[in-house]
Design a protein around this motif. Structure first.
Motif, short mmCIF file in Angstrom:
data_model
loop_
_atom_site.label_atom_id
_atom_site.label_comp_id
_atom_site.label_asym_id
_atom_site.label_seq_id
_atom_site.Cartn_x
_atom_site.Cartn_y
_atom_site.Cartn_z
N GLU A 1 0.85 -1.29 -0.05
CA GLU A 1 0.06 -0.04 -0.19
C GLU A 1 0.85 1.21 0.01
OE1 GLU A 1 -2.88 -0.16 3.39
OE2 GLU A 1 -4.36 -1.04 2.16
N ASP B 1 -1.46 3.03 9.78
CA ASP B 1 -1.25 1.77 10.40
C ASP B 1 0.04 1.18 10.37
OD1 ASP B 1 -4.31 0.98 10.71
OD2 ASP B 1 -4.40 0.77 8.70
N HIS C 1 -2.65 4.83 5.50
CA HIS C 1 -3.83 4.93 6.37
C HIS C 1 -3.34 5.08 7.96
CE1 HIS C 1 -5.02 2.01 3.07
NE2 HIS C 1 -5.62 3.10 2.89
N HIS D 1 -11.43 2.41 7.17
CA HIS D 1 -10.65 2.50 5.75
C HIS D 1 -11.39 2.22 4.47
CE1 HIS D 1 -6.86 0.47 7.81
NE2 HIS D 1 -7.29 1.74 8.32
N ASP E 1 1.64 2.73 7.25
CA ASP E 1 1.12 2.52 5.78
C ASP E 1 0.23 3.98 5.38
OD1 ASP E 1 -1.46 2.24 6.48
OD2 ASP E 1 -1.78 0.46 5.93
MN LIG Z 1 -3.82 0.13 5.22
#
Ligand SMILES: [Mn+2]
Ligand SMILES: [Mn+2]
Ligand SMILES: [Mn+2]
Ligand SMILES: [Mn+2]
Lengths: 223, 223
Positions: A82, A129, A127, A163, A125
């Motif tokens: 990602e 995370d 997002h 997400h 990542d």
């Molecule tokens: Mn992610």
DNA sequence: GGTCATTTTTAGACAAGTCTAAATATTTTT
DNA sequence: AAAAATATTTAGACTTGTCTAAAAATGACC
């Protein structure tokens, strides 16, 4: 070594563990995997036979250390890919999950090591995370949700809890992305919405539903 | 849309077509796919049912335009990923084929478009094979094999016909890689081996078996 | 402690892709 | 042109992962 399906089950069980559940029930897993309980029972038995998890009929399952290591490795690959898609190939954060679901199953240790190095050993990542490290460690998130803040806090957006592409596109539409600066102007008691200043110029109001899915940290810290 | 297995069959049939065979027989395909003729018959019937190829029982098969477009797309993805692995992630040319065999099945048009752009729209993969373009066109290779040359020719290595890791590692061991400069000193009639000067400093002898698997072009040309 | 609702497992079926062994078609040889 | 050799297809079985429907276990309630 393990099939796509096996890896997907293991990753889903890991995420349920990380969400705070010790023992994963068949129905919960079926719900998470978007499949039927009978299919889950079959698969759980197979994974138990391969020593990837401990299974007690009618009780549920728990990953073994072996199962955990496979699951963490898959999660690591997902999040590194990602990061690659966003940082290197100019994807937006709402487009990458589906593709990473495919890429996470590519088998090559060297590929992931090289990718990690190429990306500069990222810690998070797109997002927000945490990316599990090579040794399997998953750092605790240093971020907190926007609904846990007070007026006058100076914050930086560091991630999201929801997400879904819809939510991510919603944030993008308002110009909210990783790195955006937020100043809390006021917290409205009656609906728990927040008035804030985005990037020191744009004033806007975010509903509690939005606010509790945004991860932030104080401006002065460096992730 | 199509399974990994279907894509692999289509890609293999395409390569046999490109190798000059109009109609692909069941046994030849079985050999290429490393599987049994009976499995091939089953799969060919399925692909024919999906209009991906024309099949005449006991005669063989030919890709339709639809089948060709799927196969070319898979080949394009394979060669772009190989280029990525070598150019971006520092893999050597003997390590990338297996990984690209996996990556070629990732489904996302945008991913491939972005990867192509990131790599600078390469024309050839790390083995000198032409990368099919977005419109499906595959350029004819402008290269010729080293056994078709004369003494005093000044050449540059542009690719290989044999893609096995063993052969590629053999070349790497002697310092022969894409871009290496070769001057033909002498062609030995008795065994068709060639004496040559590598990169204007190292003299060496290559057997005919090696020589006929190396693709070159004249120094002054730019690929 | 017994009944009822819920959860989980089992039984049997199906699709994809593969295999072995047997049957059939094609091609080569005589 | 028939026999032999070769190529191809069919028949039946197996694995993986899924499903529906039925059976069994568990937990909640009285
Ligand atoms: Mn992610
Ligand atoms: Mn994701
Ligand atoms: Mn290759
Ligand atoms: Mn190649």
């Amino acid at each position: 070594m393990y099939s796509f399906t096996e890896e997907n089950y293991l990753k889903t069980i890991l995420k349920l563990h990380l969400g705070g559940t010790q023992v994963i029930s068949t129905n919960v897993l079926a719900e998470s995997m978007q499949t039927k309980a009978s299919s889950v029972t079959d698969m759980i038995k197979k994974l138990a036979g391969k020593k990837l998890l401990k299974y007690e009929p009618y009780r549920g399952c728990i990953l073994t250390n072996l199962g955990k290591s496979v699951a963490v490795s898959t999660l690591r690959k997902h999040r590194l890919w990602e990061t690659f898609l966003v940082n290197t190939l100019s994807f937006s954060w709402d487009e990458v999950h589906e593709i990473a679901e495919q890429l996470e199953h590519i088998q090559s240790d060297k590929l992931i090591r090289q990718l990690d190095a190429f990306l500069g050993f990222p810690k998070h990542d797109p997002h927000g995370d945490p990316i599990p490290q090579l040794d399997g460690k998953i750092a605790a998130s240093p971020f907190f949700t926007l609904d846990q803040t007070k007026p006058q806090n100076q914050l930086v957006v560091c991630g999201v809890l929801n997400h879904t592409p819809d939510f991510l596109k919603y944030l993008s539409k308002y110009g909210i992305e990783i790195g955006s600066k937020l100043s809390i102007l006021q917290i409205n008691a009656f609906d728990r919405s927040i008035d804030l200043l985005l990037n020191e110029k744009q004033q806007l109001n975010l509903s509690n539903e939005v606010v509790k899915n945004i991860l932030v940290q104080f401006t002065h810290q460096v992730a």
